[in-house]
Scaffold this motif. Structure first.
Motif, PDB file in Angstrom:
ATOM      1  N   HIS A  21       5.928   3.939  -0.115  1.00 24.95           N
ATOM      2  CA  HIS A  21       5.541   2.576  -0.458  1.00 24.95           C
ATOM      3  C   HIS A  21       5.747   1.671   0.752  1.00 24.95           C
ATOM      4  O   HIS A  21       6.793   1.708   1.400  1.00 24.95           O
ATOM      5  CB  HIS A  21       6.384   2.070  -1.636  1.00 24.95           C
ATOM      6  CG  HIS A  21       6.023   0.682  -2.076  1.00 24.95           C
ATOM      7  ND1 HIS A  21       5.027   0.419  -3.000  1.00 24.95           N
ATOM      8  CD2 HIS A  21       6.529  -0.530  -1.707  1.00 24.95           C
ATOM      9  CE1 HIS A  21       4.937  -0.884  -3.192  1.00 24.95           C
ATOM     10  NE2 HIS A  21       5.831  -1.479  -2.420  1.00 24.95           N
ATOM     11  N   PRO A  33       4.414  10.085  -1.860  1.00 27.12           N
ATOM     12  CA  PRO A  33       3.931   8.748  -1.497  1.00 27.12           C
ATOM     13  C   PRO A  33       5.037   7.862  -0.941  1.00 27.12           C
ATOM     14  O   PRO A  33       6.169   7.863  -1.436  1.00 27.12           O
ATOM     15  CB  PRO A  33       3.393   8.196  -2.828  1.00 27.12           C
ATOM     16  CG  PRO A  33       4.096   8.981  -3.885  1.00 27.12           C
ATOM     17  CD  PRO A  33       4.347  10.342  -3.309  1.00 27.12           C
ATOM     18  N   LYS A  35      -4.221   2.564  -4.044  1.00 27.80           N
ATOM     19  CA  LYS A  35      -3.011   2.158  -3.329  1.00 27.80           C
ATOM     20  C   LYS A  35      -3.007   2.646  -1.886  1.00 27.80           C
ATOM     21  O   LYS A  35      -2.383   2.044  -1.022  1.00 27.80           O
ATOM     22  CB  LYS A  35      -1.777   2.706  -4.050  1.00 27.80           C
ATOM     23  CG  LYS A  35      -1.558   2.140  -5.434  1.00 27.80           C
ATOM     24  CD  LYS A  35      -0.341   2.784  -6.089  1.00 27.80           C
ATOM     25  CE  LYS A  35      -0.149   2.273  -7.505  1.00 27.80           C
ATOM     26  NZ  LYS A  35       1.011   2.939  -8.154  1.00 27.80           N
ATOM     27  N   SER A  36      -3.684   3.773  -1.642  1.00 26.75           N
ATOM     28  CA  SER A  36      -3.765   4.320  -0.290  1.00 26.75           C
ATOM     29  C   SER A  36      -5.221   4.468   0.099  1.00 26.75           C
ATOM     30  O   SER A  36      -6.129   4.140  -0.672  1.00 26.75           O
ATOM     31  CB  SER A  36      -3.047   5.677  -0.209  1.00 26.75           C
ATOM     32  OG  SER A  36      -3.754   6.643  -0.951  1.00 26.75           O
ATOM     33  N   CYS A  74       0.857  -1.180   0.000  1.00 25.49           N
ATOM     34  CA  CYS A  74       0.000   0.000   0.000  1.00 25.49           C
ATOM     35  C   CYS A  74       0.893   1.229   0.000  1.00 25.49           C
ATOM     36  O   CYS A  74       2.126   1.120   0.059  1.00 25.49           O
ATOM     37  CB  CYS A  74      -0.949   0.012   1.209  1.00 25.49           C
ATOM     38  SG  CYS A  74      -0.124   0.269   2.780  1.00 25.49           S
ATOM     39  N   GLU A  75       0.286   2.400  -0.077  1.00 26.65           N
ATOM     40  CA  GLU A  75       1.022   3.653  -0.012  1.00 26.65           C
ATOM     41  C   GLU A  75       0.312   4.617   0.927  1.00 26.65           C
ATOM     42  O   GLU A  75      -0.893   4.496   1.161  1.00 26.65           O
ATOM     43  CB  GLU A  75       1.142   4.294  -1.402  1.00 26.65           C
ATOM     44  CG  GLU A  75       2.051   3.542  -2.345  1.00 26.65           C
ATOM     45  CD  GLU A  75       2.194   4.235  -3.699  1.00 26.65           C
ATOM     46  OE1 GLU A  75       1.484   5.236  -3.939  1.00 26.65           O
ATOM     47  OE2 GLU A  75       3.008   3.763  -4.507  1.00 26.65           O
ATOM     48  N   TYR A  76       1.080   5.534   1.469  1.00 25.64           N
ATOM     49  CA  TYR A  76       0.486   6.641   2.225  1.00 25.64           C
ATOM     50  C   TYR A  76       1.343   7.879   1.968  1.00 25.64           C
ATOM     51  O   TYR A  76       2.543   7.764   1.684  1.00 25.64           O
ATOM     52  CB  TYR A  76       0.416   6.324   3.720  1.00 25.64           C
ATOM     53  CG  TYR A  76       1.763   6.277   4.419  1.00 25.64           C
ATOM     54  CD1 TYR A  76       2.289   7.411   5.055  1.00 25.64           C
ATOM     55  CD2 TYR A  76       2.518   5.107   4.454  1.00 25.64           C
ATOM     56  CE1 TYR A  76       3.514   7.373   5.688  1.00 25.64           C
ATOM     57  CE2 TYR A  76       3.738   5.061   5.085  1.00 25.64           C
ATOM     58  CZ  TYR A  76       4.238   6.193   5.707  1.00 25.64           C
ATOM     59  OH  TYR A  76       5.455   6.140   6.331  1.00 25.64           O
TER      60      TYR A  76
END
Length: 272
Positions: free
Chosen positions: A18, A16, A269-270, A6-8
């Protein structure tokens, strides 16, 4: 978890970050409403992922502090249901934060706290509490928008609370701890908490050696935070509970927009 990553966004640069989830062993959930997660827990069990919940269960009904939450009695039932489902060692009871709003007296607040605590003490092994931190600019603005007046606790009030909750913990057989607090209440049997708790994580992962080595790393947390090393994938301005004391939401409108964005693309992804 199924995608394996996921990403934040970095909260400072917004770039971002990873996160590789293929080696994830344990997840700590913070929540005021675990019910939507219940249908997903078997999938985590099947993947061999361990987890536990930091469940914030305050009784601020009728104060305007938590306007979007279900009534406290329903949330107590949810707490009991979750504990029965996954085991009481995996559900940490948080009364967080303690806050004196709109003239509420300390004695009245503690009656509310102990009323909830006595209803969930057989469904948990630990209670965590903190005193409201009113230094955050977002907190001040959110309280002002809702016209809620609050005040700091006096030292003697914190000592009294420590004595009361220490007594509760001894009688109920529940460990009691503070979260990110300078005040030392250890004489009442109250410890400084580690919300990302290495002891509990190792207990849940059967003393996994790889997990133990990871937890020994530098946590990167602020001085008063005792949490072990972890990765936080949460994102500001995504919670729609609209709590007046929130430090992580600039506006409920922005949070609702982000929540709608999440619902429209849950495979992102997030979170958003």
């Amino acid at each position: 978890m199924e995608a394996g990553f996921c990403e934040y966004p970095n909260p400072f640069s917004q770039k971002p970050v990873h996160v590789d989830l293929t080696k994830a062993k344990c997840i700590v959930f913070w929540t005021k409403n675990p019910v939507p997660m219940l249908k997903h827990l078997k999938r985590l069990d099947d993947m061999g992922i361990k987890y536990y919940f930091q469940y914030t269960l305050n009784n601020y009904d009728d104060t305007g502090l938590e306007p979007e939450l279900k009534c406290v009695e329903e949330r107590i039932r949810d707490f009991q249901l979750l504990s029965e489902r996954i085991g009481k060692e995996k559900v940490i009871f948080r009364y967080d934060p303690l806050i004196l709003a709109n003239g509420m007296r300390c004695a009245y607040l503690m009656r509310r706290v102990l009323e909830v605590a006595n209803k969930v003490c057989n469904y948990t092994e630990k209670m965590v509490f903190s005193f409201a931190d009113l230094d955050y600019q977002k907190v001040k603005l959110n309280l002002e928008r809702k016209a809620i007046e609050v005040r700091e606790f006096h030292d003697y009030e914190m000592e009294t609370i420590g004595e009361l909750l220490g007594k509760f913990g001894r009688e109920a057989g529940v460990r009691v701890a503070t979260c990110s607090e300078r005040i030392d209440l250890s004489k009442y049997g109250i410890e400084h908490n580690r919300c990302v708790d290495p002891e509990l994580i190792l207990r849940l992962t059967d003393n996994d050696e790889e997990v133990a080595r990871y937890l020994m790393g530098n946590s990167g947390q602020r001085n008063l935070c005792g949490c072990a090393k972890s990765v936080d994938i949460g994102i500001y301005d995504t919670c729609v509970h609209n709590c007046a004391y929130c430090y992580a939401t600039r506006s409920v409108e922005l949070a609702r927009a982000n929540y709608e964005k999440h619902l429209s693309n849950q495979q992102n992804k997030s979170i958003i």
